[in-house]
Enzyme design. Structure first.
Site, short mmCIF file in Angstrom:
data_model
loop_
_atom_site.label_atom_id
_atom_site.label_comp_id
_atom_site.label_asym_id
_atom_site.label_seq_id
_atom_site.Cartn_x
_atom_site.Cartn_y
_atom_site.Cartn_z
N GLY A 91 6.20 8.22 1.13
CA GLY A 91 7.28 7.92 2.08
C GLY A 91 8.11 6.73 1.58
CG HIS A 92 6.33 2.82 1.33
ND1 HIS A 92 4.95 2.94 1.37
CD2 HIS A 92 6.68 2.13 2.44
CE1 HIS A 92 4.49 2.34 2.45
NE2 HIS A 92 5.51 1.85 3.12
CD GLN A 129 9.24 -0.79 11.73
OE1 GLN A 129 8.42 -1.66 11.95
NE2 GLN A 129 9.32 -0.16 10.56
CG PHE A 135 -2.30 0.57 0.82
CD1 PHE A 135 -3.12 -0.07 -0.10
CD2 PHE A 135 -2.73 1.79 1.34
CE1 PHE A 135 -4.34 0.46 -0.47
CE2 PHE A 135 -3.94 2.33 0.98
CZ PHE A 135 -4.76 1.67 0.08
CG LEU A 136 4.30 0.54 -2.42
CD1 LEU A 136 5.11 0.38 -3.70
CD2 LEU A 136 5.17 0.22 -1.20
O1 PAF Z 1 7.30 -0.75 8.71
C1 PAF Z 1 6.80 -1.72 8.12
O2 PAF Z 1 6.09 -1.59 7.12
C2 PAF Z 1 7.05 -3.12 8.68
O3 PAF Z 1 7.09 -3.11 10.06
C3 PAF Z 1 8.30 -3.78 8.10
C4 PAF Z 1 9.57 -3.03 8.48
C5 PAF Z 1 8.19 -3.87 6.59
C6 PAF Z 1 8.43 -5.22 8.64
O4 PAF Z 1 7.33 -5.99 8.31
#
Ligand code: PAF
Length: 159
Positions: free
Chosen positions: A36-37, A153, A32-33
């Site tokens: 940010g990605h 994270q 679901f880009l």
């Molecule tokens: O941030 C995310 O989308 C997820 O936690 C990751 C790092 C892809 C791990 O599944």
């Protein structure tokens, strides 16, 4: 852009890249880009010969009653965006491919989980680092790229 769904093929590609001295930048995602990605892909392209993106909604990081089933997914749109951004390899394994029928090994995060999300989502970061460890072994990237929006994270995976 090549799409790989099988671990063995991903590993084979990674070994070839390594043997030919090419650097690999890795952008792990759950799909679901969004912008940010894509900005992470941009950064990865600038610093590496190849860019691998994974799209995998990781069941291990969702707790009971959390939104694994309803987590947004749009594979066709994601493939198009990844290709336009210049991803070389899109790794899209399914759950059976990533995990054995019975999950027998799990990593455990012991620091930085006693606050924020870590309290509300017990086991969440264990699931995150477990899947990342599997990805790192398969893809053997020189660099990996994470958004800083999810600050906890980010702090955990960069430790
Ligand atoms: O941030 C995310 O989308 C997820 O936690 C990751 C790092 C892809 C791990 O599944």
């Amino acid at each position: 852009m090549e799409i790989i769904t099988v671990k063995e093929e991903m590993c084979k590609w990674a070994k070839q890249a390594q043997e030919s001295g090419k650097s690999v930048g890795f952008v792990p995602t759950m799909g679901f880009l969004h912008q940010g990605h894509l900005s992470l892909v941009h950064a990865a392209k600038q610093a590496n010969d190849h860019v691998v993106m994974s799209i995998f909604v990781n069941p291990l990081q969702f707790g009971r009653g959390e939104d694994y089933i309803t987590y947004p997914r749009d594979e066709q749109r994601d493939k198009k965006l990844a290709e336009e951004a210049g991803v070389d390899i899109l790794f899209m394994p399914n759950v059976d491919e990533m995990y054995q029928k019975k999950q027998s090994i799990k990593l455990m995060v012991t620091e930085k989980v006693d606050k924020l999300c870590g309290i509300k989502r017990p086991g969440h970061f264990d699931g995150v680092v477990t899947v990342l460890s599997k990805f790192f072994h398969l893809i053997m990237p020189n660099r990996a790229y994470f958004g800083i929006k999810d600050a906890q994270q980010y702090a955990i995976v960069s430790a």
